[in-house]
Design a protein around this motif. Structure first.
Motif, PDB file in Angstrom:
ATOM      1  N   ASP A 125       0.512  -1.524  -0.192  1.00 14.72           N
ATOM      2  CA  ASP A 125       0.035   0.399  -0.108  1.00 14.72           C
ATOM      3  C   ASP A 125       1.038   1.456   0.522  1.00 14.72           C
ATOM      4  N   ILE A 126       0.888   1.620  -0.750  1.00  8.61           N
ATOM      5  CA  ILE A 126       1.276   2.981  -1.050  1.00  8.61           C
ATOM      6  C   ILE A 126       0.934   4.734  -0.186  1.00  8.61           C
ATOM      7  N   SER A 127       0.011   4.060  -0.241  1.00  3.39           N
ATOM      8  CA  SER A 127      -1.457   5.775   0.526  1.00  3.39           C
ATOM      9  C   SER A 127      -0.531   6.307   1.659  1.00  3.39           C
ATOM     10  N   HIS A 128      -0.098   5.487   2.630  1.00  2.92           N
ATOM     11  CA  HIS A 128       0.530   6.505   3.031  1.00  2.92           C
ATOM     12  C   HIS A 128       2.117   7.119   3.344  1.00  2.92           C
ATOM     13  N   ALA A 129       2.608   6.312   1.705  1.00  2.00           N
ATOM     14  CA  ALA A 129       3.975   6.567   1.777  1.00  2.00           C
ATOM     15  C   ALA A 129       3.921   7.872   0.887  1.00  2.00           C
ATOM     16  N   ARG A 130       5.374   9.147   1.209  1.00  2.00           N
ATOM     17  CA  ARG A 130       5.264  10.493   0.757  1.00  2.00           C
ATOM     18  C   ARG A 130       7.296   9.927   0.731  1.00  2.00           C
ATOM     19  N   SER A 131       7.661  10.276  -0.613  1.00  2.00           N
ATOM     20  CA  SER A 131       8.450  10.845  -1.090  1.00  2.00           C
ATOM     21  C   SER A 131       9.778  12.919  -1.949  1.00  2.00           C
ATOM     22  N   SER A 132      10.714  12.622  -1.008  1.00  2.00           N
ATOM     23  CA  SER A 132      10.706  14.255  -1.919  1.00  2.00           C
ATOM     24  C   SER A 132      11.188  14.063  -3.155  1.00  2.00           C
ATOM     25  N   VAL A 133      11.513  14.521  -3.810  1.00  2.00           N
ATOM     26  CA  VAL A 133      11.864  14.419  -5.330  1.00  2.00           C
ATOM     27  C   VAL A 133      13.020  14.449  -4.690  1.00  2.00           C
ATOM     28  N   LEU A 134      14.121  15.108  -3.944  1.00  2.00           N
ATOM     29  CA  LEU A 134      15.853  15.067  -3.751  1.00  2.00           C
ATOM     30  C   LEU A 134      16.105  13.216  -3.693  1.00  2.00           C
ATOM     31  N   TRP A 135      15.057  12.002  -3.111  1.00  2.00           N
ATOM     32  CA  TRP A 135      15.367  11.261  -2.488  1.00  2.00           C
ATOM     33  C   TRP A 135      15.307  10.288  -4.033  1.00  2.00           C
ATOM     34  N   LEU A 136      15.329  11.215  -4.942  1.00  2.00           N
ATOM     35  CA  LEU A 136      15.447  10.018  -6.850  1.00  2.00           C
ATOM     36  C   LEU A 136      16.989   9.961  -7.032  1.00  2.00           C
ATOM     37  N   ILE A 137      17.927  11.239  -6.815  1.00  2.00           N
ATOM     38  CA  ILE A 137      18.860  11.653  -6.625  1.00  2.00           C
ATOM     39  C   ILE A 137      19.925  10.365  -6.035  1.00  2.00           C
TER      40      ILE A 137
END
Lengths: 260, 322
Positions: free
Chosen positions: B177-189
């Motif tokens: 379940d991804i509904s609680h997952a949050r990720s900043s664009v910075l983590w793409l690096i």
């Protein structure tokens, strides 16, 4: 005189509780081919793996170009020594060209990718083993003999100075047996390589090998010039079945004596 | 069937279109209606940048991690049907996550306990399978499968004894379940750096695919490499599971499908799988939150519902698999 290309000293090898060779000694120079003969399960494969450095001997030393085998870095060793395995199994779909290409691996730096020249070598080797039409075909649907020749092509691409071959003629028809051994023989003669191969056919050994190593079991072995060592009496003792030598004007042939 | 370079190029071109397209779709649709990402409206951009984008990035990351881990696990086990969870990582992560939810430890966030569970499983499998002798596929596979079923029993125990209030949360987590997952664009690096690092070793992966002994003979220290691959795959899987629970089928279907489309050369396979894994999970998650909107489905249900028939179809078509 220069060091022998490969030097085996007092080598004792076992598999489980079975002794393969006891205090084996032999030298092989560039330009020479050694045939390893013996009955099934006597340990020919294990001995080849030991010489390739992927199986641990009980005792003894192997020197390649004057340097102990275990002192060679794995990659440097792979540039000088290669082993054609008895069985090859491909788990993933790939073209024959890509399979042959992995032979270039030890010659390239860790992060480099294969160049066009490397690909040309792979294609050349496939042509040499008669798989020129298979360059873009899958490795998954090959016949036994084709698969064997693909493995040989991979070894030719690796191009080690010492070629170890575990039954290179398995699954091959007579024409391809001769063609494959000719390829190996040419490299031994013209590029001063050396080869050690496990064979089941004493006649092929007689044609292609300057030396033979006979494995009798329980560690007993005999090493010598093919001309001196290969005869009907020794082969009969080796295989435990009567073997005759039949001669005509051109050739001597070993044949099984009591076959129906 | 051998993939030509031309076809592989087409596939990459399509993937290059699919990835931004799926991001656009996932940002635009949702329970608060269609929003164009370039909209200037204040409420809309709040929804976009505070709700939809962080979740979309999380889906992208989890999808590419699982697909890459799947590729690595397939080399490790020399089996095109291996997936990231086959060695019990999701089991360990789930058992720990559920235990945390059950005991209601507020100080221990679920992702942290899940990651700890995955890494504990990695170490257990590593040390049990390592044993005295050399690494073998059978040994690590058996160890992993047995450890996985051990975790499975613990999970069942917790589900059987857990109170009704926490059961729903547990089930969602187990399904992925991804509904609680949050990720900043910075983590793409760091993600891209990590994937690039693996990609640089593509030639080694190709050689290792030919088997440990053949690879050793071609100069690869196979034993060392296989443990490295195992640890890398475990780390990627652990991060993915910690973020979004045990989402099934992405790590199996995506590498398999990409093998059919671009071939088994890891130089092509790894980037294709990462890109398609990201798009696939992003689109599946978009469906998960819009299909029964405003209710949300666990995305793992959708990946399995899409994945199972797709997989059976591919399996029937691919006759080369032994």
């Amino acid at each position: 005189m220069a060091d022998p290309f490969i030097e085996v000293n007092d080598l004792t090898v076992s598999i489980g509780s079975v002794r393969v060779v006891d205090q084996l000694n032999f030298n092989l120079n560039a330009g020479q081919t050694l045939g390893v003969l013996g009955p099934n399960g006597i340990g020919k494969t294990t001995l080849l793996k030991t010489i390739a450095g992927v199986y641990q001997a009980d005792r003894g030393e192997i020197h390649l170009q004057g340097r102990a085998l275990e002192a060679w870095p794995r990659k440097a060793l792979a540039q000088r020594l290669g082993l054609l395995l008895q069985h090859t199994h491909y788990a993933f779909e790939a073209s024959c060209e890509d399979i042959a290409l992995i032979g270039r691996h030890p010659h390239l730096s860790a992060l480099a990718r294969e160049s066009d020249a490397d690909r040309a070598l792979a294609r050349k080797a496939l042509h040499e083993v008669g798989l020129g039409d298979f360059i873009k075909r899958s490795c998954m649907n090959l016949s036994g003999g084709e698969s064997r020749r693909l493995a040989l092509a991979t070894l030719l691409v690796q191009d080690p100075k010492l070629m170890l071959l575990d039954e290179p003629t398995n699954h091959l028809d007579p024409a391809h047996q001769v063609a494959s051994l000719n390829l190996i023989f040419e490299r031994v003669k013209n590029q001063s390589h050396a080869a050690i191969m496990a064979l089941h056919d004493a006649n092929l050994a007689a044609c292609y090998c300057s030396h033979v190593l006979l494995l009798f079991g329980r560690g007993e072995w005999a090493f010598g010039l093919t001309k001196q060592l290969l005869n009907a009496a020794t082969l009969s003792r080796l295989y435990g079945c009567p073997i005759r030598c039949i001669k005509d004007d051109d050739q001597e042939v070993f044949a099984i004596g009591n076959a129906v | 069937m051998i993939v030509s370079s031309t076809r592989a190029r087409w596939v990459f071109a399509l993937l290059a279109v699919l990835l931004p397209l799926s991001l656009l779709i996932s940002l635009s649709v949702g329970s608060s209606g269609w929003i164009w990402p370039w909209s200037n409206d204040q409420t809309s951009s709040a929804i976009l940048f505070e709700l939809r984008l962080p979740r979309a990035i999380a889906a992208l990351i989890v999808g590419s991690l699982l697909a890459t881990a799947g590729c690595l696990m397939q080399v490790l086990l020399r089996n095109p049907l291996a997936d990231p969870y086959i060695l019990g990582l999701s089991g360990g992560a789930s058992a720990f996550a559920l235990a945390g939810m059950m005991l209601g430890w507020a100080w221990l966030p679920v992702p942290v306990s899940a990651f700890a569970g995955a890494m504990l499983t990695t170490l257990v499998v590593f040390f049990l399978a390592r044993g005295e002798g050399a690494w073998t596929t059978t040994r690590i596979l058996l160890t992993g499968v047995v450890v996985a079923s051990g975790w499975g029993a613990l999970i069942s125990l917790m589900l059987a004894t857990g109170d009704d209030a926490s059961l729903r949360g547990m089930l969602f987590w187990l399904m992925g379940d991804i509904s609680h997952a949050r990720s900043s664009v910075l983590w793409l690096i760091p993600l891209l750096l990590g994937l690039a690092l693996i990609w640089l070793r593509s030639r080694s992966l190709n050689v290792l695919s030919a088997g440990a002994l053949q690879a050793e003979l071609l100069g690869e220290p196979s034993q060392k490499r296989f443990w490295e691959i195992f640890l890398a795959a475990s780390l990627l899987t652990g991060i993915a599971v910690a973020m979004a629970g045990a989402i099934g089928f992405v790590g199996l279907i995506v590498p398999h499908l990409m093998r059919l489309l671009v071939g088994s050369d890891h130089r092509r396979l790894l980037p294709a799988a990462a890109a398609f894994g990201a798009s696939f999970l992003l689109l599946a998650d978009t469906l998960a939150r819009t299909l029964l909107s405003p209710r949300q489905l666990p995305v793992g249900v959708l990946t399995a519902l899409i994945g199972v028939p797709l997989f059976l179809f591919l399996l029937r078509r691919a006759r080369g698999i032994r």
